[in-house]
Design a protein around this motif. Sequence first.
Motif, short mmCIF file in Angstrom:
data_model
loop_
_atom_site.label_atom_id
_atom_site.label_comp_id
_atom_site.label_asym_id
_atom_site.label_seq_id
_atom_site.Cartn_x
_atom_site.Cartn_y
_atom_site.Cartn_z
N UNK A 42 -12.03 15.64 8.00
CA UNK A 42 -11.63 15.18 6.67
C UNK A 42 -11.61 16.34 5.68
N UNK A 43 -10.93 16.10 4.58
CA UNK A 43 -10.81 17.08 3.50
C UNK A 43 -11.96 16.84 2.52
N UNK A 44 -12.68 17.91 2.20
CA UNK A 44 -13.85 17.79 1.33
C UNK A 44 -13.81 18.89 0.26
N UNK A 53 -12.24 26.63 6.08
CA UNK A 53 -10.91 26.62 5.51
C UNK A 53 -9.91 26.10 6.54
N UNK A 54 -8.92 25.35 6.08
CA UNK A 54 -7.96 24.75 6.99
C UNK A 54 -7.02 25.77 7.63
N UNK A 55 -6.83 26.92 7.00
CA UNK A 55 -5.77 27.84 7.43
C UNK A 55 -5.85 28.21 8.91
N UNK A 62 -2.83 17.60 5.77
CA UNK A 62 -3.67 18.75 5.47
C UNK A 62 -2.80 19.97 5.16
N UNK A 63 -3.29 20.83 4.26
CA UNK A 63 -2.56 22.01 3.83
C UNK A 63 -3.46 23.23 3.85
N UNK A 64 -2.88 24.45 3.97
CA UNK A 64 -3.70 25.67 3.85
C UNK A 64 -4.44 25.67 2.51
N UNK A 65 -5.66 26.10 2.55
CA UNK A 65 -6.49 26.08 1.35
C UNK A 65 -7.40 24.88 1.26
#
Length: 271
Positions: free
Chosen positions: A155-157, A94-96, A75-78
């Motif tokens: 998860x990333x969506x 947001x992941x940040x 996972x990454x910021x944004x």
Amino acid sequence: MWRLFCVFLLCCSGPLLAAPALTLKSARQTVTYELATLQEQPGLSAITIPNDIAYNRSMQYQALPLAPLLRQAGFQPGDQLRLVALDGFAMTADASPFLNEQGAQAWLAVESPQAPWPPLKPGKPGAGPLYVVWTHPEQGKITAEMWPYQLAMIDRVAPLEERFPMLLPDAALPRQGAVWQGFAHFKQHCLACHSLNQGGDARLGPDLNVPYNPTEYLGERFLRQLIRDPKSVRWWEKGQMPALSAQSLSDAQLGELLQYLQHMAGRKVTP
């Protein structure tokens, strides 16, 4: 029914240690952890949460910093994260903030079968086996929805607006106007438990537009009261809806939220 089914799984599924406890799905890979594996991680530490959101008191946990787990999974910021719980709660953020390791910091609290956490309320399960808690949340914009308990997956969506266009107000309305501002409040405070036009990831609470929007059967007075103090309008033993205080949502913002709901009553999408 969904929540009862999930509680049945928690109580009757046999040893949770044998089943995956947490799944992380980034754009790069899928990583699955069993509860026993998380309990053996070298970063597991004892932390104290003075004002725990789920328990409304000080709590102590064995917990892992969440940021390293997310980074290891890719996972990454944004990135947009979807955090899904066993009871149907699902929030997108947001992941940040979850990747931050200074100031407000997210931790994954890990329940031990030898020392289970207390029930959230009499006759109900606890927050385990996994619960996202925060140290120094006052140093960041950490809302109550960012403390999901009974966590099962991250998860990333794609952004909500892309995945669920049926949630959107009329594009011709000004983006800084009351309806679009109300949509922002709805995403933050309501969408983690409710769907609208059957759009959204959560399945904990009822849909707020089909077949009827609450503005169609509750006057503004009682709808405001329901949001501020749910049990003063509707009480039942298994009620889950939390109160939204003026600190979390000002009276002006609550008015914008109601304008969004009123607007969406005219934009029903037939399932």
